[in-house]
Design an enzyme around this catalytic site. Structure first.
Site, PDB file in Angstrom:
ATOM      1  N   ASP A  64      -4.402   2.800 -14.908  1.00 31.37           N
ATOM      2  CA  ASP A  64      -3.522   2.667 -13.736  1.00 31.37           C
ATOM      3  C   ASP A  64      -4.106   3.558 -12.642  1.00 31.37           C
ATOM      4  OD1 ASP A  64      -1.664   2.745 -11.754  1.00 31.37           O
ATOM      5  OD2 ASP A  64       0.047   3.177 -13.062  1.00 31.37           O
ATOM      6  N   TYR A 155       0.804  -2.310   3.606  1.00 36.47           N
ATOM      7  CA  TYR A 155      -0.484  -2.909   3.246  1.00 36.47           C
ATOM      8  C   TYR A 155      -1.484  -2.762   4.394  1.00 36.47           C
ATOM      9  CZ  TYR A 155      -3.801  -6.506   1.688  1.00 36.47           C
ATOM     10  OH  TYR A 155      -4.941  -7.184   1.303  1.00 36.47           O
ATOM     11  N   LYS A 159      -4.966  -0.623   4.479  1.00 29.76           N
ATOM     12  CA  LYS A 159      -6.286  -1.246   4.652  1.00 29.76           C
ATOM     13  C   LYS A 159      -6.992  -0.689   5.895  1.00 29.76           C
ATOM     14  CE  LYS A 159      -6.268  -3.905   1.015  1.00 29.76           C
ATOM     15  NZ  LYS A 159      -7.225  -3.725  -0.088  1.00 29.76           N
TER      16      LYS A 159
HETATM   17  N1  LIG Z   1      -5.864 -12.441  -1.706  1.00 27.23           N
HETATM   18  C1  LIG Z   1      -5.956 -12.237  -0.413  1.00 27.23           C
HETATM   19  O1  LIG Z   1      -5.524 -13.073   0.408  1.00 27.23           O
HETATM   20  C2  LIG Z   1      -6.624 -10.988   0.114  1.00 27.23           C
HETATM   21  C3  LIG Z   1      -6.971 -10.935   1.477  1.00 27.23           C
HETATM   22  C4  LIG Z   1      -7.619  -9.805   1.959  1.00 27.23           C
HETATM   23  C5  LIG Z   1      -7.908  -8.751   1.103  1.00 27.23           C
HETATM   24  N2  LIG Z   1      -7.545  -8.836  -0.210  1.00 27.23           N
HETATM   25  C6  LIG Z   1      -7.874  -7.696  -1.081  1.00 27.23           C
HETATM   26  O2  LIG Z   1      -8.756  -8.130  -2.096  1.00 27.23           O
HETATM   27  C7  LIG Z   1      -8.597  -7.274  -3.249  1.00 27.23           C
HETATM   28  C8  LIG Z   1      -8.443  -8.133  -4.473  1.00 27.23           C
HETATM   29  O3  LIG Z   1      -7.226  -8.847  -4.352  1.00 27.23           O
HETATM   30  P1  LIG Z   1      -6.960 -10.227  -5.100  1.00 27.23           P
HETATM   31  O4  LIG Z   1      -6.582 -11.200  -4.067  1.00 27.23           O
HETATM   32  O5  LIG Z   1      -8.057 -10.520  -6.059  1.00 27.23           O
HETATM   33  O6  LIG Z   1      -5.603  -9.827  -5.842  1.00 27.23           O
HETATM   34  P2  LIG Z   1      -5.211  -9.919  -7.397  1.00 27.23           P
HETATM   35  O7  LIG Z   1      -3.771  -9.552  -7.428  1.00 27.23           O
HETATM   36  O8  LIG Z   1      -5.633 -11.231  -7.932  1.00 27.23           O
HETATM   37  O9  LIG Z   1      -6.109  -8.787  -8.039  1.00 27.23           O
HETATM   38  C9  LIG Z   1      -5.845  -7.427  -7.854  1.00 27.23           C
HETATM   39  C10 LIG Z   1      -6.172  -6.711  -9.152  1.00 27.23           C
HETATM   40  O10 LIG Z   1      -5.893  -5.323  -8.966  1.00 27.23           O
HETATM   41  C11 LIG Z   1      -5.278  -4.871 -10.156  1.00 27.23           C
HETATM   42  N3  LIG Z   1      -4.442  -3.700  -9.901  1.00 27.23           N
HETATM   43  C12 LIG Z   1      -3.330  -3.650  -9.138  1.00 27.23           C
HETATM   44  N4  LIG Z   1      -2.785  -2.436  -9.234  1.00 27.23           N
HETATM   45  C13 LIG Z   1      -3.562  -1.698 -10.055  1.00 27.23           C
HETATM   46  C14 LIG Z   1      -3.494  -0.369 -10.550  1.00 27.23           C
HETATM   47  N5  LIG Z   1      -2.489   0.458 -10.239  1.00 27.23           N
HETATM   48  N6  LIG Z   1      -4.476   0.057 -11.377  1.00 27.23           N
HETATM   49  C15 LIG Z   1      -5.477  -0.779 -11.736  1.00 27.23           C
HETATM   50  N7  LIG Z   1      -5.581  -2.044 -11.318  1.00 27.23           N
HETATM   51  C16 LIG Z   1      -4.627  -2.503 -10.479  1.00 27.23           C
HETATM   52  C17 LIG Z   1      -4.439  -6.042 -10.651  1.00 27.23           C
HETATM   53  O11 LIG Z   1      -4.099  -5.942 -12.013  1.00 27.23           O
HETATM   54  C18 LIG Z   1      -5.337  -7.222 -10.337  1.00 27.23           C
HETATM   55  O12 LIG Z   1      -6.180  -7.549 -11.431  1.00 27.23           O
HETATM   56  C19 LIG Z   1      -7.388  -6.387  -2.944  1.00 27.23           C
HETATM   57  O13 LIG Z   1      -7.822  -5.123  -2.519  1.00 27.23           O
HETATM   58  C20 LIG Z   1      -6.683  -7.123  -1.830  1.00 27.23           C
HETATM   59  O14 LIG Z   1      -5.921  -6.275  -1.020  1.00 27.23           O
HETATM   60  C21 LIG Z   1      -6.916  -9.923  -0.725  1.00 27.23           C
END
Ligand SMILES: NC(=O)c1ccc[n+]([C@@H]2O[C@H](COP(=O)([O-])OP(=O)(O)OC[C@H]3O[C@@H](n4cnc5c(N)ncnc54)[C@H](O)[C@@H]3O)[C@@H](O)[C@H]2O)c1
Length: 251
Positions: A64, A155, A159
């Protein structure tokens, strides 16, 4: 994209699914050994299996990352498992939609802890090892770092903080053999979007403003960019925060 991770070792957070899984796969396909970190053990095991099927080598570590000590332990475990670290990809992140007046202190602190503080503590632990191997850090920000976005104040703030953390670390280590960059994607079709819940009474026209006119950015394309920035091929990049949002922040 021209990029090799042959003989290299990477730590990838958020690797149980979504973008983090694709980053792990991209680096492994490029020949790298990967140390996958996430709080979700089942997802990590699936990513590890996919990498194994692709002929790659992956370790898993459940943590975590909202706990600074867990960040430090993850880096140490990665270094021990792989004999060193050449890159750190900070992909893990969370998002909560809420009216600003209704966002709980827990949601605020959790968002900042995972999206901003965890990358800092992971960088802090990894930087000495990365300098030893002339390595790289890639942080995953968001288009929310560049334009104000309604209902996701925590958020967007996290970021924007991560984008500036990237630049500040890049300046502090500008004379050291390490590269520190970030990618700022727009919306991607990952489990993050599927699990998000919208509060009642929101103005969808404000949400549409940051959804973009061209739809989602492809997850493997973003993963390829991260894989490239983490590799020795990206020598010219240091302190960059690369918008990869299909035009969201263009105007
Ligand atoms: N999906 C989008 O539209 C989007 C857009 C811009 C940026 N992002 C960024 O891309 C990155 C990946 O996001 P995603 O879309 O793959 O989301 P996702 O939810 O599919 O993956 C995020 C991962 O982070 C893990 N996680 C969350 N909290 C945690 C913790 N406390 N300890 C360890 N692991 C933890 C989750 O278990 C998950 O596997 C993130 O930083 C997100 O902010 C996503």
């Amino acid at each position: 994209m021209r990029c090799s991770h042959e003989g290299k070792a990477s730590i990838v957070t958020g690797a149980a699914g979504g973008l983090g899984r694709e980053v792990g796969l991209a680096i492994a396909r490029a020949g790298g050994e990967v140390f996958l970190v996430d709080r979700n053990p089942e997802g990590l095991a699936q990513t590890q299996a996919l990498i194994g099927e692709a002929g790659g080598r992956a370790h898993v570590h459940v943590a975590d990352l909202s706990d600074p000590d867990a960040c430090r332990r993850a880096v140490e475990a990665g270094r021990a498992a792989m004999g060193g670290i050449d890159s750190l990809c900070n992909v893990a992140g969370v998002i909560f939609f809420a009216h600003a007046t209704e966002m709980s202190a827990e949601q605020w602190h959790k968002t900042l802890a995972i999206n901003l503080s965890a990358p800092f503590f992971l960088c802090q632990a990894a930087i000495p090892h990365l300098i030893e191997r002339k390595g790289a850090i890639v942080n995953v920000a968001s288009s929310a770092a560049f334009v104000g976005q309604a209902y996701v104040a925590a958020y967007a703030a996290s970021k924007a903080g991560l984008a500036h953390l990237t630049r500040s670390l890049a300046m502090e280590y500008v004379r050291a053999p390490i590269r520190i960059n970030a990618v700022a994607p727009g919306g991607m079709a990952t489990p993050m979007g599927a699990t998000v819940s919208m509060p009642e009474g929101i103005d969808m026209t404000l949400v549409e403003r940051f959804s973009g006119m061209r739809g989602f950015v492809e997850v493997p394309d973003v993963a390829d960019m991260i894989c490239y920035l983490a590799s020795d091929a990206a020598q010219g990049f240091h302190g960059a925060v690369i918008n990869m949002d299909a035009g969201i922040t263009a105007g």
